[in-house]
Design an enzyme around this catalytic site. Structure first.
Site, PDB file in Angstrom:
ATOM      1  N   HIS A  11      -6.627   7.568   7.384  1.00  0.00           N
ATOM      2  CA  HIS A  11      -5.894   6.599   6.563  1.00  0.00           C
ATOM      3  C   HIS A  11      -6.062   7.065   5.128  1.00  0.00           C
ATOM      4  O   HIS A  11      -7.171   7.418   4.734  1.00  0.00           O
ATOM      5  CB  HIS A  11      -6.500   5.197   6.606  1.00  0.00           C
ATOM      6  CG  HIS A  11      -6.806   4.660   7.953  1.00  0.00           C
ATOM      7  ND1 HIS A  11      -6.094   3.640   8.501  1.00  0.00           N
ATOM      8  CD2 HIS A  11      -7.780   4.959   8.844  1.00  0.00           C
ATOM      9  CE1 HIS A  11      -6.612   3.337   9.681  1.00  0.00           C
ATOM     10  NE2 HIS A  11      -7.628   4.119   9.922  1.00  0.00           N
ATOM     11  N   GLN A  62       0.837  -1.192   0.000  1.00  0.00           N
ATOM     12  CA  GLN A  62       0.000   0.000   0.000  1.00  0.00           C
ATOM     13  C   GLN A  62       0.873   1.243   0.000  1.00  0.00           C
ATOM     14  O   GLN A  62       1.905   1.266   0.664  1.00  0.00           O
ATOM     15  CB  GLN A  62      -0.875   0.024   1.254  1.00  0.00           C
ATOM     16  CG  GLN A  62      -1.891  -1.091   1.314  1.00  0.00           C
ATOM     17  CD  GLN A  62      -2.670  -1.042   2.607  1.00  0.00           C
ATOM     18  OE1 GLN A  62      -2.091  -0.911   3.681  1.00  0.00           O
ATOM     19  NE2 GLN A  62      -3.975  -1.147   2.520  1.00  0.00           N
TER      20      GLN A  62
HETATM   21 ZN   LIG Z   1      -4.562   2.517   7.848  1.00  0.00          ZN
END
Ligand SMILES: [Zn+2]
Ligand SMILES: [Zn+2]
Length: 653
Positions: free
Chosen positions: A519, A385
């Site tokens: 996030h 990610q």
């Molecule tokens: Zn996260």
């Protein structure tokens, strides 16, 4: 009389028992010819179902997903009817509509197989039945009677399905000679189904359980017009050519090895370099936006994920804990980077003046996916990610959102994703109980997201009730060159982890407060993003990103030395260049390198060597004439510069 409220808030009165189709006819005969389904008080229904109470009514035409759902679901029933006519005694599992079309899982019986070769004949039968304008009729039925029907018919799959249903809520739908257990909704009749294509046959375990019998799944799609089907099939053809698994192999970007394991991609040198360029690009942008890099390990103690709640979510259904020789010690492959970043935040006390803190990491995470779910780089078991976690004060949320949106827009611009939409997921306004965090904070956060998207002029859809229990979020969906939609970047507010990890900062009031966590991952994951980028560009990456920018093609061996001189020259300008020294005809060399999507080919022979020039061919455009070496180098660097200038000068806020 009942009152019907239309989406424009106009109200019409009708006799009780009026149908949505009657209302459409009353509004305009043309509309009645186009509507396929209706939403009545929030529930999608058949157009022919009577309405018996005051209602809010939306009529759906083809472009609405609700209409496609009814259309394709009706087509699945039509497929079943055709199959029953051709294969007497065939048994049926489930037959839903899907994102593109429909399928039916069937058990043709002992010794009978249905293969792709049989599809044209089934298709022809469907078309024949559709033309008979068979009506779809709905019938409420008691559980006993429903069971009796299928016991008599001898279809154990439907019996199993009915056993799980609640009595009083069971309906059958019939058209022609075929009856199916179904909740609907369906078209009034089969006549709008004008163009049908059965696409493929696959095996599918009953109820998705590999211990059950394998049924035959037949996929198909249908449209109200032949032209729409033709366009769709053309798009499928093009999609096949752009399949990232195929192009990834051709361009030597990545591979998979059975020995290493399913769903664990191996990046080949060219792919790794391409990925590194993407990462560098994002790192550079993030640096300008005040992010700080952090690095965390690939595993963490089980307790870490028990605290974060991820163990509950991923522990049992994902990779199992790793044991060490020490007693009781258990580690988990990390399914998420966030818990590690929370611990980084806890490394020292923070004051309100320190915030926001933005920790960024290209963090690799591991999640178990069933082997049947794996697909190239889009569904994998290990992925990286482009993660970051922002810890901020509630009053900083809006600014932080705007900054993250800016980063995502930069990426879309640099990579030519011009067509995208955004979705804001908010709380269910009628049920605040299921969400963590105070009402006040939620309202602040929701307002911050809405205002940030408004300020950036984004085209957004607001979905109520779609927020996670721990916070609202903003998702970016891009449309690729074929019009297919992909979900990429996400920005998610989180009130949960700061609570679970007991994160604090000291406010200006000298009191302890909880920071809010965001996030965010603009690419989503490197794997998924590269896959989408390949399919979007058909492997013709922008010049700044592409593995080989230039390949030099000497007309014969005699000019290899001059080719080397050109190579050295271009290398000095940081232009990624190769020489194709193969002893092949120049025509073949051109074709081969064009297939590899090399943006520029330089042909060199006697004239070029004598004049210190190159003959330039541009991918997709052909001959661009002769250029001096320094002229060509500047030309290339200028094109790269144009593409990445947004990166070097991010929008200032
Ligand atoms: Zn996260
Ligand atoms: Zn149905």
């Amino acid at each position: 009389m009942i009152k019907i409220t239309l989406p424009d808030q106009s109200v019409r009165e009708y006799e009780e028992g009026v149908t949505s189709l009657d209302i459409a006819k009353d509004i305009s005969p043309r509309l009645a010819g186009e509507v396929l389904a209706a939403t009545v008080n929030g529930e999608i229904r058949d157009l022919t179902r009577p309405i018996n109470e005051d209602a809010e009514l939306t009529l759906h035409k083809w472009d609405d997903p609700e209409a496609k759902h009814a259309f394709w679901h009706s087509s699945a029933h039509l497929l079943a009817e055709a199959l029953e006519a051709l294969y007497p005694g065939i048994k049926f599992g489930i037959g839903p509509s899907i994102e593109n079309g429909f399928y039916y899982d069937v058990d043709p019986g002992e010794g009978v197989t249905i293969t792709e070769g049989d599809l044209p004949k089934i298709e022809a039968k469907m078309t024949e039945l559709a033309r008979q304008k068979e009506t779809y009729s709905r019938k409420e039925i008691s559980k006993d009677d429903a069971l009796k029907y299928y016991v008599q018919k001898g279809d154990e799959y439907k019996i199993e399905l009915i056993q799980d249903l609640e009595d009083g809520k069971i309906t059958f739908y019939s058209q022609g000679n075929f009856t199916d257990l179904c909740r609907g909704p369906h078209l009034p009749d089969t006549s709008p189904i004008k163009a049908i294509k059965l696409l493929s046959v696959a095996g599918a375990y009953w109820r998705g359980n590999e211990h059950n019998k394998q049924l035959t799944r037949i996929y198909g799609i249908s449209f109200p017009k032949k032209k729409m089907l033709d366009e769709y099939l053309e798009m499928l053809e093009e999609a096949k050519k752009r399949d990232h698994r195929k192009i990834g192999k051709e361009l030597e970007l990545f591979t998979f090895s059975e020995k290493v394991g399913q769903g664990l991609p191996l990046w080949l040198p060219k792919g790794a370099m391409l990925r590194a360029r993407l990462e560098e690009f994002l790192k550079k942008v993030q640096m300008k936006y005040g992010y700080e890099p952090v690095i965390t390990p690939h595993i963490g103690q089980k307790e870490l994920y028990v605290t974060s709640g991820h163990y509950e979510k991923y522990g049992k259904d994902s990779f199992q804990p790793i044991h060490t020789p020490a007693e009781g010690e258990e580690f988990l492959l990390k399914p998420m980077n966030c818990p590690h970043h929370c611990e980084i935040y806890r490394n020292k006390p923070h004051s309100y003046k320190d915030l926001p803190l933005r920790y960024a990491e290209f963090g690799t995470v591991y999640r178990y996916e069933q082997s049947g779910e794996l697909h190239g780089l889009t569904r994998v078991r290990g992925f990286t990610q482009d993660d970051a976690h922002i810890f901020c004060r509630p009053d900083q949320l809006k600014d932080e959102f705007i900054k993250v949106i800016d980063i995502i827009l930069l990426i879309f611009k640099a990579l030519d994703f011009e067509n995208f939409t955004t979705q804001i997921s908010l709380r269910d306004p009628d049920d605040h109980e299921k969400y963590i965090g105070s009402d006040e904070n939620w309202e602040k956060a929701e307002r911050a997201i809405i205002e940030a998207t408004e300020e950036k002029g984004l085209n957004t859809i607001i979905e109520y009730g779609e927020a996670a229990f721990y916070g609202p979020k903003l998702d970016f969906m891009v449309k690729d060159a074929l019009g297919r939609q992909w979900q990429l970047g996400t920005i998610q507010v989180d009130y949960n982890l700061p609570e679970r990890f007991d994160l604090e900062y000291i406010g200006s009031d000298n009191q302890k407060h909880r920071p809010v966590m965001i996030h965010r991952a603009p690419f989503g994951s490197m794997e998924r993003f590269v896959a989408v980028l390949i399919e979007h560009t058909a492997g013709k990456f922008p010049l700044w990103l592409t593995p080989e920018q230039v390949v030099i093609l000497p007309i014969s061996e005699k000019y290899n030395d001059y080719a080397k001189k050109v190579l050295n020259f271009l290398n000095n300008y940081d232009i990624r260049t190769l020489i194709d020294e193969r002893n092949e005809k120049i025509g073949k060399k051109i074709r081969d390198n064009e297939l590899k999507r090399v943006p520029y080919l330089l042909i060199v022979g006697e004239q070029e060597a004598a004049g210190e020039t190159v003959a330039v061919r541009k991918q997709g455009e052909g001959d661009r004439g002769k250029m001096k070496l320094d002229e060509f180098a500047l030309y290339i660097n200028n094109e790269v510069e144009q593409q990445i200038k947004h990166i070097n000068n991010p929008i200032n806020n």
